[in-house]
Design a protein around this motif. Structure first.
Motif, mmCIF file in Angstrom:
data_model
loop_
_atom_site.group_PDB
_atom_site.id
_atom_site.type_symbol
_atom_site.label_atom_id
_atom_site.label_comp_id
_atom_site.label_asym_id
_atom_site.label_seq_id
_atom_site.Cartn_x
_atom_site.Cartn_y
_atom_site.Cartn_z
ATOM 1 N N VAL A 106 0.841 -1.199 0.000
ATOM 2 C CA VAL A 106 0.000 0.000 0.000
ATOM 3 C C VAL A 106 0.881 1.256 0.000
ATOM 4 O O VAL A 106 0.643 2.193 -0.771
ATOM 5 C CB VAL A 106 -0.950 -0.024 1.213
ATOM 6 C CG1 VAL A 106 -1.631 1.328 1.403
ATOM 7 C CG2 VAL A 106 -1.997 -1.123 1.030
ATOM 8 N N ARG A 107 1.886 1.263 0.832
ATOM 9 C CA ARG A 107 2.759 2.444 0.921
ATOM 10 C C ARG A 107 3.518 2.689 -0.376
ATOM 11 O O ARG A 107 3.534 3.813 -0.890
ATOM 12 C CB ARG A 107 3.737 2.284 2.083
ATOM 13 C CG ARG A 107 4.727 3.432 2.227
ATOM 14 C CD ARG A 107 5.664 3.229 3.400
ATOM 15 N NE ARG A 107 6.499 2.039 3.251
ATOM 16 C CZ ARG A 107 7.613 1.990 2.518
ATOM 17 N NH1 ARG A 107 8.031 3.054 1.839
ATOM 18 N NH2 ARG A 107 8.319 0.878 2.444
ATOM 19 N N THR A 108 4.139 1.665 -0.915
ATOM 20 C CA THR A 108 4.996 1.848 -2.087
ATOM 21 C C THR A 108 4.208 2.107 -3.363
ATOM 22 O O THR A 108 4.731 2.716 -4.305
ATOM 23 C CB THR A 108 5.913 0.628 -2.300
ATOM 24 O OG1 THR A 108 5.119 -0.564 -2.425
ATOM 25 C CG2 THR A 108 6.872 0.469 -1.123
ATOM 26 N N ARG A 109 2.956 1.688 -3.402
ATOM 27 C CA ARG A 109 2.131 1.966 -4.573
ATOM 28 C C ARG A 109 1.395 3.300 -4.472
ATOM 29 O O ARG A 109 0.661 3.679 -5.385
ATOM 30 C CB ARG A 109 1.109 0.843 -4.800
ATOM 31 C CG ARG A 109 1.696 -0.408 -5.424
ATOM 32 C CD ARG A 109 0.646 -1.309 -6.020
ATOM 33 N NE ARG A 109 -0.233 -0.647 -6.993
ATOM 34 C CZ ARG A 109 -1.073 -1.295 -7.797
ATOM 35 N NH1 ARG A 109 -1.139 -2.607 -7.754
ATOM 36 N NH2 ARG A 109 -1.843 -0.634 -8.633
ATOM 37 N N GLY A 110 1.594 4.009 -3.385
ATOM 38 C CA GLY A 110 0.944 5.307 -3.249
ATOM 39 C C GLY A 110 -0.546 5.219 -2.993
ATOM 40 O O GLY A 110 -1.297 6.158 -3.275
ATOM 41 N N ILE A 111 -0.987 4.096 -2.430
ATOM 42 C CA ILE A 111 -2.401 3.924 -2.087
ATOM 43 C C ILE A 111 -2.695 4.698 -0.809
ATOM 44 O O ILE A 111 -1.933 4.647 0.152
ATOM 45 C CB ILE A 111 -2.721 2.425 -1.910
ATOM 46 C CG1 ILE A 111 -2.549 1.693 -3.242
ATOM 47 C CG2 ILE A 111 -4.133 2.212 -1.364
ATOM 48 C CD1 ILE A 111 -2.631 0.176 -3.134
ATOM 49 N N LEU A 112 -3.804 5.399 -0.801
ATOM 50 C CA LEU A 112 -4.218 6.146 0.381
ATOM 51 C C LEU A 112 -5.014 5.246 1.315
ATOM 52 O O LEU A 112 -5.588 4.251 0.892
ATOM 53 C CB LEU A 112 -5.059 7.355 -0.012
ATOM 54 C CG LEU A 112 -4.439 8.336 -1.003
ATOM 55 C CD1 LEU A 112 -5.388 9.493 -1.271
ATOM 56 C CD2 LEU A 112 -3.097 8.844 -0.507
ATOM 57 N N SER A 113 -5.056 5.606 2.585
ATOM 58 C CA SER A 113 -5.824 4.814 3.550
ATOM 59 C C SER A 113 -6.228 5.688 4.715
ATOM 60 O O SER A 113 -5.543 6.669 5.049
ATOM 61 C CB SER A 113 -5.000 3.623 4.067
ATOM 62 O OG SER A 113 -5.750 2.845 4.993
ATOM 63 N N VAL A 114 -7.343 5.330 5.327
ATOM 64 C CA VAL A 114 -7.697 5.907 6.616
ATOM 65 C C VAL A 114 -7.266 4.936 7.708
ATOM 66 O O VAL A 114 -6.865 3.801 7.440
ATOM 67 C CB VAL A 114 -9.206 6.215 6.717
ATOM 68 C CG1 VAL A 114 -9.592 7.294 5.719
ATOM 69 C CG2 VAL A 114 -10.046 4.967 6.511
ATOM 70 N N ARG A 115 -7.372 5.375 8.934
ATOM 71 C CA ARG A 115 -6.933 4.587 10.085
ATOM 72 C C ARG A 115 -8.080 3.731 10.617
ATOM 73 O O ARG A 115 -9.157 4.234 10.917
ATOM 74 C CB ARG A 115 -6.434 5.535 11.173
ATOM 75 C CG ARG A 115 -5.961 4.866 12.438
ATOM 76 C CD ARG A 115 -5.525 5.890 13.471
ATOM 77 N NE ARG A 115 -4.407 6.673 13.007
ATOM 78 C CZ ARG A 115 -3.378 7.045 13.790
ATOM 79 N NH1 ARG A 115 -3.355 6.698 15.064
ATOM 80 N NH2 ARG A 115 -2.399 7.768 13.303
#
Length: 235
Positions: free
Chosen positions: A68-77
């Protein structure tokens, strides 16, 4: 944390389709398959957003966070990120996941917001839910990460409730006008995506042998799902 609530404007979207997906819980293989299916619709032109609970219960939490981090995917907590971070400083040596994550991964989790708002799509992404009649800035972390139901108060408002044996599903009384995309409520996800007038629930129990699901926020709001490879967690 960089911000409790994040707003994404049209220049940031940059003409991309927006695809929001449900609770992954360490189900790396299923996430890879779901992203591949979505990519087929608009290769290289999708902004991905997770509703949180990327980690725990499933077999490959560290790999999910890295992807998720390396693909630039956004996320909420989600509540699982929230609990992990609360325990990180005092229990890091006893937490296997803390040993598996890189510093970059941990910083990524620390900076997850509680909500992402997309005004151009009239959308709010949150992990658990939003308390009706309460401004976004006054929503508390417990509500945003743990709520499933609301219980009506004597004053005519609502109080958040994390279980389902009292009150009603918060999404059933959410008045809009913003449409909320959320996860967390796997108990109601047995029959697939939960659709309400102004809310869509995306936790379809992947880690419990169900599916990993997501939905495009434009047009007909096309939904995609991939089946779980197995039941990873039965609690």
């Amino acid at each position: 944390m960089e911000g409790l609530h994040v707003t994404i404007d049209e220049p940031t979207i940059a003409g991309r389709r927006v695809f929001v997906f449900g609770d992954v819980h360490g189900c790396y293989d299923e996430l890879v398959k779901l992203l591949a299916r979505a990519d087929e619709t608009a290769p290289g032109n999708i902004l991905y957003i997770s509703v949180g609970d990327l980690i725990n219960r499933g077999p490959m939490s560290a790999q999910v966070v890295s992807l998720v981090r390396t693909r630039g995917i956004l996320s909420v907590r989600g509540n699982h990120e929230e609990n992990f971070l609360k325990n990180l400083t005092v229990m890091s040596k006893k937490m296997q996941l803390a040993q598996e994550l890189t510093k970059e991964d941990i910083n990524f989790l620390k900076n997850l917001p509680y909500t992402i708002t997309i005004p151009s799509l009239n959308a709010i992404i949150v992990h658990a839910g939003l308390l009706p009649l309460v401004p976004l800035a006054k929503q508390d972390p417990y509500t945003l990460t743990c709520m499933r139901n609301v219980v009506e108060t004597k004053s005519g408002g609502y109080r958040p409730y994390s279980e389902t044996d009292q009150g009603v599903a918060w999404a059933s009384v959410w008045p809009g006008p913003e449409h909320v995309y959320y996860g967390h409520d796997a108990r109601r996800g047995r029959n697939g995506i939960q659709r309400h007038e102004f809310a869509t629930g995306l936790d379809t129990r992947c880690v419990k042998g169900g599916q990993l699901s997501g939905v495009f926020l434009d047009g007909a709001k096309e939904a995609l799902s991939v089946p779980a490879k197995m039941t990873y967690f039965s609690g």
